[in-house]
Design a protein around this motif. Structure first.
Motif, PDB file in Angstrom:
ATOM      1  N   VAL A   1       0.906  -1.137   0.347  1.00 38.94           N
ATOM      2  CA  VAL A   1      -0.003   0.109   0.073  1.00 38.94           C
ATOM      3  C   VAL A   1       0.737   1.205   0.145  1.00 38.94           C
ATOM      4  CG1 VAL A   1      -1.777   1.494   1.290  1.00 38.94           C
ATOM      5  CG2 VAL A   1      -1.922  -1.157   1.367  1.00 38.94           C
ATOM      6  N   PRO A   2       0.876   2.056  -1.009  1.00 40.68           N
ATOM      7  CA  PRO A   2       1.464   3.229  -0.996  1.00 40.68           C
ATOM      8  C   PRO A   2       1.149   4.127   0.242  1.00 40.68           C
ATOM      9  CG  PRO A   2       0.733   3.058  -3.166  1.00 40.68           C
ATOM     10  CD  PRO A   2      -0.016   2.010  -2.377  1.00 40.68           C
ATOM     11  N   TYR A   3       2.156   4.803   1.014  1.00 39.03           N
ATOM     12  CA  TYR A   3       1.957   5.460   2.196  1.00 39.03           C
ATOM     13  C   TYR A   3       0.783   6.447   2.012  1.00 39.03           C
ATOM     14  CZ  TYR A   3       2.711   8.037   6.412  1.00 39.03           C
ATOM     15  OH  TYR A   3       2.757   8.860   7.404  1.00 39.03           O
ATOM     16  N   PRO A   4      -0.198   6.308   2.660  1.00 40.12           N
ATOM     17  CA  PRO A   4      -1.403   7.334   2.544  1.00 40.12           C
ATOM     18  C   PRO A   4      -1.209   8.597   3.224  1.00 40.12           C
ATOM     19  CG  PRO A   4      -1.998   5.819   4.436  1.00 40.12           C
ATOM     20  CD  PRO A   4      -0.523   5.469   3.648  1.00 40.12           C
ATOM     21  N   GLY A   5      -0.144   8.805   4.226  1.00 37.53           N
ATOM     22  CA  GLY A   5       0.060  10.115   4.926  1.00 37.53           C
ATOM     23  C   GLY A   5      -0.512  10.000   6.209  1.00 37.53           C
ATOM     24  N   GLU A   6      -0.258  10.968   6.887  1.00 30.67           N
ATOM     25  CA  GLU A   6      -0.674  10.774   8.437  1.00 30.67           C
ATOM     26  C   GLU A   6      -2.224  10.815   8.557  1.00 30.67           C
ATOM     27  OE1 GLU A   6       1.027  13.748  10.779  1.00 30.67           O
ATOM     28  OE2 GLU A   6       3.053  13.460  10.483  1.00 30.67           O
ATOM     29  N   GLU A   7      -2.887  11.542   7.514  1.00 34.20           N
ATOM     30  CA  GLU A   7      -4.365  11.687   7.815  1.00 34.20           C
ATOM     31  C   GLU A   7      -5.048  10.223   7.244  1.00 34.20           C
ATOM     32  OE1 GLU A   7      -2.838  12.713   3.748  1.00 34.20           O
ATOM     33  OE2 GLU A   7      -2.375  13.042   5.844  1.00 34.20           O
ATOM     34  N   GLY A   8      -4.453   9.256   6.657  1.00 37.33           N
ATOM     35  CA  GLY A   8      -4.816   8.156   6.162  1.00 37.33           C
ATOM     36  C   GLY A   8      -4.363   6.812   6.905  1.00 37.33           C
ATOM     37  N   GLU A   9      -3.558   6.832   8.013  1.00 32.55           N
ATOM     38  CA  GLU A   9      -2.791   5.980   8.402  1.00 32.55           C
ATOM     39  C   GLU A   9      -3.721   5.276   9.465  1.00 32.55           C
ATOM     40  OE1 GLU A   9       0.983   6.172  10.380  1.00 32.55           O
ATOM     41  OE2 GLU A   9       1.244   8.085   9.552  1.00 32.55           O
ATOM     42  N   ALA A  10      -4.840   5.934  10.188  1.00 35.30           N
ATOM     43  CA  ALA A  10      -5.754   5.286  11.223  1.00 35.30           C
ATOM     44  C   ALA A  10      -6.229   3.926  10.859  1.00 35.30           C
ATOM     45  CB  ALA A  10      -6.647   6.330  11.636  1.00 35.30           C
TER      46      ALA A  10
ATOM     47  N   THR B   1       4.638   1.073   1.601  1.00 28.67           N
ATOM     48  CA  THR B   1       5.623   1.305   0.748  1.00 28.67           C
ATOM     49  C   THR B   1       5.811   3.205   0.567  1.00 28.67           C
ATOM     50  OG1 THR B   1       4.167   1.570  -1.295  1.00 28.67           O
ATOM     51  CG2 THR B   1       5.527  -0.513  -0.630  1.00 28.67           C
ATOM     52  N   GLY B   2       7.089   3.448   0.210  1.00 28.22           N
ATOM     53  CA  GLY B   2       7.332   4.989   0.144  1.00 28.22           C
ATOM     54  C   GLY B   2       7.020   5.432   1.494  1.00 28.22           C
ATOM     55  N   VAL B   3       7.598   5.040   2.472  1.00 30.25           N
ATOM     56  CA  VAL B   3       7.492   5.894   3.978  1.00 30.25           C
ATOM     57  C   VAL B   3       8.860   6.497   4.186  1.00 30.25           C
ATOM     58  CG1 VAL B   3       5.923   4.075   4.835  1.00 30.25           C
ATOM     59  CG2 VAL B   3       8.533   3.625   4.958  1.00 30.25           C
ATOM     60  N   ASN B   4       9.596   6.527   3.371  1.00 28.46           N
ATOM     61  CA  ASN B   4      10.906   7.212   3.488  1.00 28.46           C
ATOM     62  C   ASN B   4      11.466   8.009   2.193  1.00 28.46           C
ATOM     63  OD1 ASN B   4      13.323   8.303   3.950  1.00 28.46           O
ATOM     64  ND2 ASN B   4      14.310   6.491   5.161  1.00 28.46           N
TER      65      ASN B   4
ATOM     66  N   ASP C   1      14.053   9.393   1.579  1.00 33.04           N
ATOM     67  CA  ASP C   1      15.384   9.124   1.359  1.00 33.04           C
ATOM     68  C   ASP C   1      15.789   7.617   1.100  1.00 33.04           C
ATOM     69  OD1 ASP C   1      15.780  11.856   1.815  1.00 33.04           O
ATOM     70  OD2 ASP C   1      16.033  11.610   3.824  1.00 33.04           O
ATOM     71  N   ASP C   2      14.944   6.754   1.184  1.00 32.42           N
ATOM     72  CA  ASP C   2      15.291   5.356   0.816  1.00 32.42           C
ATOM     73  C   ASP C   2      13.888   4.686   0.317  1.00 32.42           C
ATOM     74  OD1 ASP C   2      16.016   2.577   0.879  1.00 32.42           O
ATOM     75  OD2 ASP C   2      16.471   2.391   2.867  1.00 32.42           O
ATOM     76  N   PRO C   3      13.806   4.370  -0.869  1.00 29.72           N
ATOM     77  CA  PRO C   3      12.630   3.703  -1.538  1.00 29.72           C
ATOM     78  C   PRO C   3      12.480   2.359  -1.138  1.00 29.72           C
ATOM     79  CG  PRO C   3      14.289   4.142  -3.067  1.00 29.72           C
ATOM     80  CD  PRO C   3      14.794   4.944  -2.011  1.00 29.72           C
ATOM     81  N   TYR C   4      13.679   1.738  -0.508  1.00 26.72           N
ATOM     82  CA  TYR C   4      13.441   0.294   0.091  1.00 26.72           C
ATOM     83  C   TYR C   4      13.236   0.147   1.507  1.00 26.72           C
ATOM     84  CZ  TYR C   4      15.349   0.034  -4.880  1.00 26.72           C
ATOM     85  OH  TYR C   4      15.382   0.214  -6.229  1.00 26.72           O
ATOM     86  N   GLU C   5      12.652   1.126   1.887  1.00 29.09           N
ATOM     87  CA  GLU C   5      12.172   1.167   3.223  1.00 29.09           C
ATOM     88  C   GLU C   5      10.680   0.842   3.434  1.00 29.09           C
ATOM     89  OE1 GLU C   5      11.764   4.195   6.974  1.00 29.09           O
ATOM     90  OE2 GLU C   5      13.912   3.664   6.340  1.00 29.09           O
ATOM     91  N   VAL C   6      10.053  -0.134   3.890  1.00 30.67           N
ATOM     92  CA  VAL C   6       8.966  -0.469   4.014  1.00 30.67           C
ATOM     93  C   VAL C   6       8.173  -0.591   5.570  1.00 30.67           C
ATOM     94  CG1 VAL C   6       8.884  -1.663   2.049  1.00 30.67           C
ATOM     95  CG2 VAL C   6       8.996  -2.911   3.702  1.00 30.67           C
ATOM     96  N   GLU C   7       7.092  -0.572   5.821  1.00 33.07           N
ATOM     97  CA  GLU C   7       6.530  -0.477   7.206  1.00 33.07           C
ATOM     98  C   GLU C   7       5.215  -1.573   7.223  1.00 33.07           C
ATOM     99  OE1 GLU C   7       4.621   2.180  10.538  1.00 33.07           O
ATOM    100  OE2 GLU C   7       5.790   3.211   8.886  1.00 33.07           O
ATOM    101  N   PHE C   8       5.207  -2.350   8.113  1.00 36.83           N
ATOM    102  CA  PHE C   8       4.543  -3.270   8.509  1.00 36.83           C
ATOM    103  C   PHE C   8       3.206  -2.812   9.478  1.00 36.83           C
ATOM    104  CE2 PHE C   8       2.012  -6.977  10.234  1.00 36.83           C
ATOM    105  CZ  PHE C   8       2.090  -7.969   9.259  1.00 36.83           C
ATOM    106  N   ARG C   9       2.012  -2.900   9.064  1.00 36.28           N
ATOM    107  CA  ARG C   9       0.897  -2.449   9.774  1.00 36.28           C
ATOM    108  C   ARG C   9      -0.184  -3.260  10.154  1.00 36.28           C
ATOM    109  NH1 ARG C   9       1.382   3.481  10.135  1.00 36.28           N
ATOM    110  NH2 ARG C   9      -0.146   3.371  11.592  1.00 36.28           N
ATOM    111  N   HIS C  10      -0.632  -3.312  11.347  1.00 39.98           N
ATOM    112  CA  HIS C  10      -1.683  -4.366  11.869  1.00 39.98           C
ATOM    113  C   HIS C  10      -2.498  -3.584  12.702  1.00 39.98           C
ATOM    114  CE1 HIS C  10      -2.241  -7.215  15.476  1.00 39.98           C
ATOM    115  NE2 HIS C  10      -3.088  -7.640  14.286  1.00 39.98           N
ATOM    116  N   ASN C  11      -4.006  -4.061  12.134  1.00 36.45           N
ATOM    117  CA  ASN C  11      -4.895  -3.479  12.918  1.00 36.45           C
ATOM    118  C   ASN C  11      -5.720  -4.458  13.438  1.00 36.45           C
ATOM    119  OD1 ASN C  11      -7.506  -2.117  14.051  1.00 36.45           O
ATOM    120  ND2 ASN C  11      -7.648  -1.156  12.074  1.00 36.45           N
TER     121      ASN C  11
END
Length: 247
Positions: A110-119, A162-165, A167-177
């Protein structure tokens, strides 16, 4: 609480191998039936409802005993127990008989949705379990993770930003709800994320950094990553075929 197939696989892996004794007691023949998976693959559909298995970035498997994919035209990651056979189909690296195969939850990043779309993606903790299935290959990041599961039938929501950094396009973040389902027993699940949003590495191997929130704080793991070399199906199955408790 719905039982996960993953636990069934682990239990089977602990069973003893089966043996068959020949009529000649002086010449016993032992046949090993492996109930455990011996590969993690990508199931790739081809024309006429056929399919093949991508074992790693360069090895392909031709299934001799299955003509059509059990997943239709969907591309999925799967655990498989196979046996090599001869002759080898010249279009593939190896020919195999599939003893059994079970897909795992396969999703696009998922392309990083920004702070407003993280919830909606949550920030509930997980642990990444050390396991041979944790790997970045064939354009996917496959992970075994652990968290708490209740008995209320709630399906947890897992995703990969994806796209969370910048400066580093190969940095990704696992999210869990977990949708509030945070006080149950410990349990594991598998998930594979398609990395098609990441920049092409142009044949080079780079470091892919996975960030996640653990039960003891923020953590990160690095994987060796090279972009998918061959063109393949992008019709990714989004349904949780491997576990009914994650989506």
């Amino acid at each position: 609480m719905k039982a996960m197939k993953f636990f069934t696989v682990i239990a089977l892996a602990m069973m003893s191998v089966f043996t068959i004794t020949s009529c000649d007691n002086d010449n016993d023949v032992y046949w090993y039936y492996p109930p455990y998976p011996n590969a993690l693959v990508t199931v790739k559909p081809v024309s006429d409802n056929g399919f093949y298995l991508q074992l790693d970035d360069s090895t392909t498997l031709f299934p001799t005993n299955m003509k059509t994919s059990p997943y239709g035209d969907k591309e999925v990651r799967a655990l498989v127990c196979f046996t090599e056979v001869k002759p080898v189909n010249s279009d593939y690296t190896k020919s195999v008989e599939i003893n059994w195969m079970d897909s795992i939850l396969t999703k696009k990043g998922v392309p990083y949705p920004g702070e407003e779309g993280e919830a909606e993606y949550g920030e509930d903790p997980i642990e990444i379990v050390k396991d041979w299935v944790n790997i970045a290959e064939d354009g996917y990041l496959t992970l075994r993770f652990r968290t708490r599961w209740g008995n209320n039938g709630v399906a947890h929501f897992v995703n990969l930003f994806t796209g969370v950094n910048p400066d580093d396009p190969y940095e990704v973040e696992f999210r869990h709800n977990a949708f509030g389902d945070v006080n149950g027993v410990w349990g594991d699940a598998l998930v594979a994320f398609r990395l098609s949003d990441l920049p092409d590495t142009e044949g080079k191997t780079v470091k892919l950094t996975l960030k996640y929130k653990s039960f003891s704080g923020e953590k990160s793991i690095q994987f060796d990553y090279c972009s998918r070399k061959a063109a393949g199906s992008t019709n990714i199955a989004e349904k949780p075929a491997y576990s009914s408790r994650v989506k």
